[in-house]
Design an enzyme around this catalytic site. Structure first.
Site: not given
Ligand code: DON
Length: 562
Positions: A371, A413, A442-443, A462-463
């Protein structure tokens, strides 16, 4: 005074509100800046700003170059959120280019015969891919906000796809991580690996099919991706690999303009991504709790305790209530209210950690650093904060044959099944269950913060940590921190489940950890890179900019002009 009332009528808020209205409309930068995860993308953005483009043209250039040179993070096979500030109109809008579930998707599609979630299906290959949103965003930005043609703004990306770019060590480390999946698909292996293996240091990666697909978007806009030859090839390849996309899925994809989340904390006006990103609401809820806890007065140990307790409670709400607002009812106003924060804090104790298990359980019906984020300020004061993704490193690992398009694995997700967390450890409920055409929660939280003195454009990948990293970055800004301090700040995170504070090494002195453990908190060092933040600050008095890229990553911030 009752804390709800206190929240509403603090006298300094009234003055600050008037100031903000004035100042939000009068950001006059003069200088301009781009901060992104790749020096090539940052330079492409700066070049566009220098050749008569505005921040929105630069966003097209940065997006498209990142799609080529950072294929493990974002791309035209992925999605994301763009937060825009149009200076002349003093208008803020969020472009929702989030992926959608295919029309043939159904809530149990990742469960095996015994009802167990099969992670391979939701993370790897064609079954994991949502319908991409970035091609629609490129056209939308150009048509509604930009000044230049796509031919001009996407030229650098096409050049890097056609002629190649040199990989860095981070590319190699994430390719190693996702190697087995990338090796499954000859179409991927032939392009992103070398002889089926992780490329050598400084290897050059050429993506000629991707160059053609980018050119097709330049020539035909969104139809160059969602219709015609490219669409046909995407669907054929997805279906040949066990996926369920149809031409109708692609034809139907629409970018949606949405109101961003907007709230106040002290004298700051905070604007951030709204649903289907949970980011703005979760941040709003955390800040509401901090306000009621008089966070700005707290001693260091107490301050961390408050932050963790607020994170825990807001993430529990995320799991229970949040999903695609076009498909499910989400009580946004209630979750964002001071009254709700007060309710959430009823069992708060400054002496003791609240066990996540002691909070109301999440109804169980439901179900690295990839991301990317970039921030842009142009000379007229237009702003862009964009967080874009293919989800896991290199997304699903599948390049659709003949298109160069690396497909996302954003379907993970969604909540696949009761009590099964997604790859970021996040739980969900019915609100985020899979349904045809639905956007997955999403985050990603691109954000603007305005105080009477300064404005901040910020965000990070960062998930699940995205939200808490932004929280800490914004607090650093509100404490007077410069851009370098914001992106470098040591990070910690709590997300309700697991009930543990994860943190970067050297975030806390040993005595702080001890004091917090005495309150009942548990700790775990996070051994990977946490995020890749890119932030720009505008000094409203002087118009001077300050910009920085996260020292954890390979990115670059450039300030120019004036
Ligand atoms: O949309 C989201 O929250 C996740 N798909 C984001 C994934 C992400 O930030 C990956 N990086 N570490």
């Amino acid at each position: 005074m009752n804390s709800i009332l206190r929240n509403i009528i603090r006298p300094q808020h009234i003055g600050a509100f008037l100031c903000l209205w004035f100042f939000a409309g009068h950001l006059q930068a003069g200088e301009y800046a781009v901060a992104s995860a790749s020096p090539l993308a940052t330079q492409a953005g700066i070049d566009v700003l220098e050749s008569g483009g505005n921040a929105f043209d630069a966003a097209i250039a940065v997006t498209s170059v990142l799609a080529v040179v950072e294929p493990y993070s974002s791309g035209i096979g992925g999605g994301g959120f763009y937060l825009l500030h149009q200076q002349a109109a003093n208008r803020q809008v969020m472009l929702d280019a989030r992926e959608r579930a295919p029309l043939a998707a159904h809530r149990d599609m990742y469960l095996d015969a015994s009802g167990k979630a099969d992670k391979d299906l939701s993370l790897n290959g064609a079954t994991a891919a949502g319908i991409p949103g970035i091609p629609a965003a490129l056209e939308h930005l150009q048509r509604n906000y930009g000044r230049l043609s796509l031919q001009k703004t996407m030229a650098d990306a096409i050049g890097y796809a056609q002629n190649g770019f040199e990989i860095d060590d981070y590319y190699r480390s994430v390719a190693k991580w996702r190697l087995e999946v990338m090796q499954r698909y000859p179409s991927t292996s032939a392009v992103l690996l070398v002889n089926g293996e992780v490329p050598a240091e400084r290897a050059v990666i050429r993506q000629t099919d991707l160059a053609k697909t980018l050119q097709s978007i330049v020539s035909n806009g969104k139809a160059g991706f969602y219709e015609g030859d490219v669409a046909q090839k995407l669907v054929t390849s997805v279906r040949a690999n066990g996926g369920i996309w149809s031409l109708e899925d692609l034809q139907q994809y629409e970018l949606i303009e949405r109101e961003p989340a907007r709230f106040r904390y002290g004298d700051a006006d905070i604007i951030a991504a709204s649903l289907p990103s949970s980011g703005g609401i979760v941040l709003n809820s955390i800040f509401n709790m901090l306000d009621q806890l008089d966070h700005d007065q707290a001693e260091p140990v107490e301050a961390i305790h408050q932050l963790v307790e607020a994170m825990r409670r807001a993430f529990r709400d995320r799991a229970e209530f949040m999903g695609d607002i076009d498909h499910v009812e989400v009580p946004v106003a209630r979750l964002s209210s001071a009254a709700h924060a007060q309710q959430l804090l009823k069992n708060y104790s400054s002496a003791k950690a609240t066990a996540s298990a002691d909070l109301r359980g999440v109804a169980a019906t439901e179900g690295g650093n990839d991301t990317t984020h970039f921030s842009i300020v142009d000379a007229d004061g237009n702003l862009v904060a964009a967080t874009l993704s293919v989800n896991y490193p290199f997304g699903s690992g599948l390049i659709a044959d003949g298109t160069g398009v690396l497909l996302n694995d954003e379907m993970d997700d969604f909540s696949a099944s009761p009590g099964v967390p997604n790859v970021w450890g996040l739980l969900g409920t019915e609100a985020n269950a899979i349904a045809p055409g639905k956007r997955m929660l999403s985050s990603m939280t691109p954000a603007f913060v305005h105080t009477p003195e300064r404005s901040l454009v910020t965000g990070t990948p960062g998930g699940s940590w995205i939200i808490t990293m932004n929280l800490l970055g914004i607090l650093e800004f509100l404490n007077g921190g410069n851009a370098e301090a914001i992106v470098s700040r040591r990070r910690f995170h709590h997300q309700y489940d697991p009930d543990v504070i994860r943190y970067e090494a050297n975030t806390f002195p040993a005595s702080t950890v001890e004091a917090l453990m005495e309150k009942g908190h548990q700790f775990k060092v996070y051994p990977w890179r946490t995020g890749n933040m890119h932030s720009i600050i505008i000094d409203k008095k002087t118009g001077k900019l300050d910009a920085a890229s996260d020292p954890r990553g390979e990115g670059q911030a450039i300030i120019a002009g004036d």
